[in-house]
Design a protein around this motif. Sequence first.
Motif, PDB file in Angstrom:
ATOM      1  N   ALA A  39      14.508  34.815  57.799  1.00 16.55           N
ATOM      2  CA  ALA A  39      15.453  34.354  56.776  1.00 16.55           C
ATOM      3  C   ALA A  39      16.604  33.567  57.402  1.00 16.55           C
ATOM      4  CB  ALA A  39      15.991  35.538  55.985  1.00 16.55           C
ATOM      5  N   ALA A  40      17.071  34.011  58.571  1.00  8.85           N
ATOM      6  CA  ALA A  40      18.163  33.301  59.239  1.00  8.85           C
ATOM      7  C   ALA A  40      17.743  31.892  59.639  1.00  8.85           C
ATOM      8  CB  ALA A  40      18.602  34.088  60.477  1.00  8.85           C
ATOM      9  N   ARG A  41      16.463  31.708  59.899  1.00 10.55           N
ATOM     10  CA  ARG A  41      15.952  30.383  60.269  1.00 10.55           C
ATOM     11  C   ARG A  41      15.693  29.508  59.042  1.00 10.55           C
ATOM     12  NH1 ARG A  41      10.989  31.317  64.312  1.00 10.55           N
ATOM     13  NH2 ARG A  41      11.201  29.059  64.443  1.00 10.55           N
ATOM     14  N   ASN A  42      15.350  30.149  57.925  1.00 11.96           N
ATOM     15  CA  ASN A  42      14.902  29.389  56.752  1.00 11.96           C
ATOM     16  C   ASN A  42      15.982  29.137  55.712  1.00 11.96           C
ATOM     17  OD1 ASN A  42      12.338  29.502  57.875  1.00 11.96           O
ATOM     18  ND2 ASN A  42      11.670  31.241  56.629  1.00 11.96           N
ATOM     19  N   ALA A  43      17.042  29.938  55.705  1.00 10.16           N
ATOM     20  CA  ALA A  43      18.022  29.878  54.603  1.00 10.16           C
ATOM     21  C   ALA A  43      18.735  28.531  54.542  1.00 10.16           C
ATOM     22  CB  ALA A  43      19.039  31.002  54.758  1.00 10.16           C
ATOM     23  N   THR A  44      18.781  27.967  53.346  1.00 12.58           N
ATOM     24  CA  THR A  44      19.533  26.737  53.110  1.00 12.58           C
ATOM     25  C   THR A  44      20.967  27.095  52.738  1.00 12.58           C
ATOM     26  OG1 THR A  44      19.035  26.703  50.750  1.00 12.58           O
ATOM     27  CG2 THR A  44      17.429  25.665  52.227  1.00 12.58           C
ATOM     28  N   ASP A  45      21.807  26.069  52.651  1.00  8.71           N
ATOM     29  CA  ASP A  45      23.187  26.314  52.217  1.00  8.71           C
ATOM     30  C   ASP A  45      23.213  26.928  50.821  1.00  8.71           C
ATOM     31  OD1 ASP A  45      24.113  25.293  54.591  1.00  8.71           O
ATOM     32  OD2 ASP A  45      24.582  23.297  53.794  1.00  8.71           O
ATOM     33  N   ALA A  46      22.325  26.463  49.946  1.00  3.27           N
ATOM     34  CA  ALA A  46      22.265  27.018  48.589  1.00  3.27           C
ATOM     35  C   ALA A  46      21.839  28.485  48.614  1.00  3.27           C
ATOM     36  CB  ALA A  46      21.293  26.208  47.732  1.00  3.27           C
ATOM     37  N   ASP A  47      20.916  28.815  49.499  1.00  4.06           N
ATOM     38  CA  ASP A  47      20.489  30.212  49.634  1.00  4.06           C
ATOM     39  C   ASP A  47      21.657  31.091  50.063  1.00  4.06           C
ATOM     40  OD1 ASP A  47      17.797  29.663  49.023  1.00  4.06           O
ATOM     41  OD2 ASP A  47      17.368  29.148  51.110  1.00  4.06           O
ATOM     42  N   LEU A  48      22.462  30.590  50.976  1.00  4.09           N
ATOM     43  CA  LEU A  48      23.600  31.367  51.467  1.00  4.09           C
ATOM     44  C   LEU A  48      24.667  31.543  50.391  1.00  4.09           C
ATOM     45  CD1 LEU A  48      23.925  29.944  55.083  1.00  4.09           C
ATOM     46  CD2 LEU A  48      22.998  32.163  54.385  1.00  4.09           C
ATOM     47  N   VAL A  49      24.809  30.538  49.525  1.00  9.52           N
ATOM     48  CA  VAL A  49      25.742  30.688  48.402  1.00  9.52           C
ATOM     49  C   VAL A  49      25.266  31.809  47.482  1.00  9.52           C
ATOM     50  CG1 VAL A  49      26.616  29.586  46.294  1.00  9.52           C
ATOM     51  CG2 VAL A  49      26.604  28.324  48.460  1.00  9.52           C
ATOM     52  N   ALA A  50      23.958  31.834  47.190  1.00  9.47           N
ATOM     53  CA  ALA A  50      23.407  32.888  46.335  1.00  9.47           C
ATOM     54  C   ALA A  50      23.591  34.255  46.988  1.00  9.47           C
ATOM     55  CB  ALA A  50      21.925  32.621  46.068  1.00  9.47           C
ATOM     56  N   LEU A  51      23.383  34.343  48.299  1.00 17.54           N
ATOM     57  CA  LEU A  51      23.584  35.609  49.002  1.00 17.54           C
ATOM     58  C   LEU A  51      25.059  36.009  49.024  1.00 17.54           C
ATOM     59  CD1 LEU A  51      21.133  35.280  52.038  1.00 17.54           C
ATOM     60  CD2 LEU A  51      21.039  36.993  50.219  1.00 17.54           C
ATOM     61  N   THR A  52      25.943  35.016  49.096  1.00 19.83           N
ATOM     62  CA  THR A  52      27.376  35.312  49.035  1.00 19.83           C
ATOM     63  C   THR A  52      27.721  35.992  47.720  1.00 19.83           C
ATOM     64  OG1 THR A  52      27.973  33.462  50.483  1.00 19.83           O
ATOM     65  CG2 THR A  52      29.696  34.309  49.036  1.00 19.83           C
ATOM     66  N   ASN A  53      27.180  35.479  46.634  1.00 17.68           N
ATOM     67  CA  ASN A  53      27.448  36.066  45.318  1.00 17.68           C
ATOM     68  C   ASN A  53      26.929  37.501  45.241  1.00 17.68           C
ATOM     69  OD1 ASN A  53      28.619  33.669  44.421  1.00 17.68           O
ATOM     70  ND2 ASN A  53      26.698  32.875  43.584  1.00 17.68           N
ATOM     71  N   LEU A  54      25.758  37.727  45.791  1.00 14.36           N
ATOM     72  CA  LEU A  54      25.197  39.078  45.783  1.00 14.36           C
ATOM     73  C   LEU A  54      26.054  40.035  46.610  1.00 14.36           C
ATOM     74  CD1 LEU A  54      21.361  38.408  46.125  1.00 14.36           C
ATOM     75  CD2 LEU A  54      22.512  39.488  44.187  1.00 14.36           C
TER      76      LEU A  54
END
Length: 222
Positions: free
Chosen positions: A96-111
């Motif tokens: 996941a650390a290799r694949n996550a996009t900026d948008a993915d990280l925003v979604a994870l931030t919200n979670l």
Amino acid sequence: MRLVQSSLHQEVADTLREQIFAGQLAPGSFLDEVALCERLEISRTPLREALKVLTSEGLLRHEPRRGCFVNEVTEKDLDDIFPVIALLEGRCAYEAARNATDADLVALTNLHERLNSHAAAGRINDYYATNFAIHEAIILLADNRWLAQAIADLRKILKLARLQQLHAPGRLAQSLSEHMTVFAALKSRDSEGAEAAMRTHLTRQREALRDLARNQRSRVAS
């Protein structure tokens, strides 16, 4: 309750699985085939196929000449399972650390913001739900269906045990800290750090469950 005929044995398996997870079929309980056929309005054939499915998943055990029983998860089972699921979910965090996009990280931030809010308010059920969503998001980002399937299979057994590790003293705050460590590694694209942090997170879950069981035995003994 009348079930439709298409893929009937799978529908029966789904129904019984839900009842097991809900505690309606308790660990150790005997599954009376005659009674189940009458209640579900089905014949023995789809029921027995469904029982085979649940036995292969580890939710039931079959005893020759006796029938099927809901499985009981032992402390040894938990000791055996947690190191394996820690390895698997650790690898998911690595990918996941290799694949996550900026948008993915925003979604994870919200979670993670929701997770922090639930922890601060002591909303354990909501924390569990958001915690599950975070783990699922990381598994999805790993993009490895074999990892996902292996984790899903082990989770069924853990769900059978009806674990409540967040009720251990201090565990809620500890769990939140562990999640934030995993997330920090994900944001830094630190694959090895994310893997190690996730493995630690799962290992400490087992430690919390062991402490909780020990405390419960002490209260009973006193």
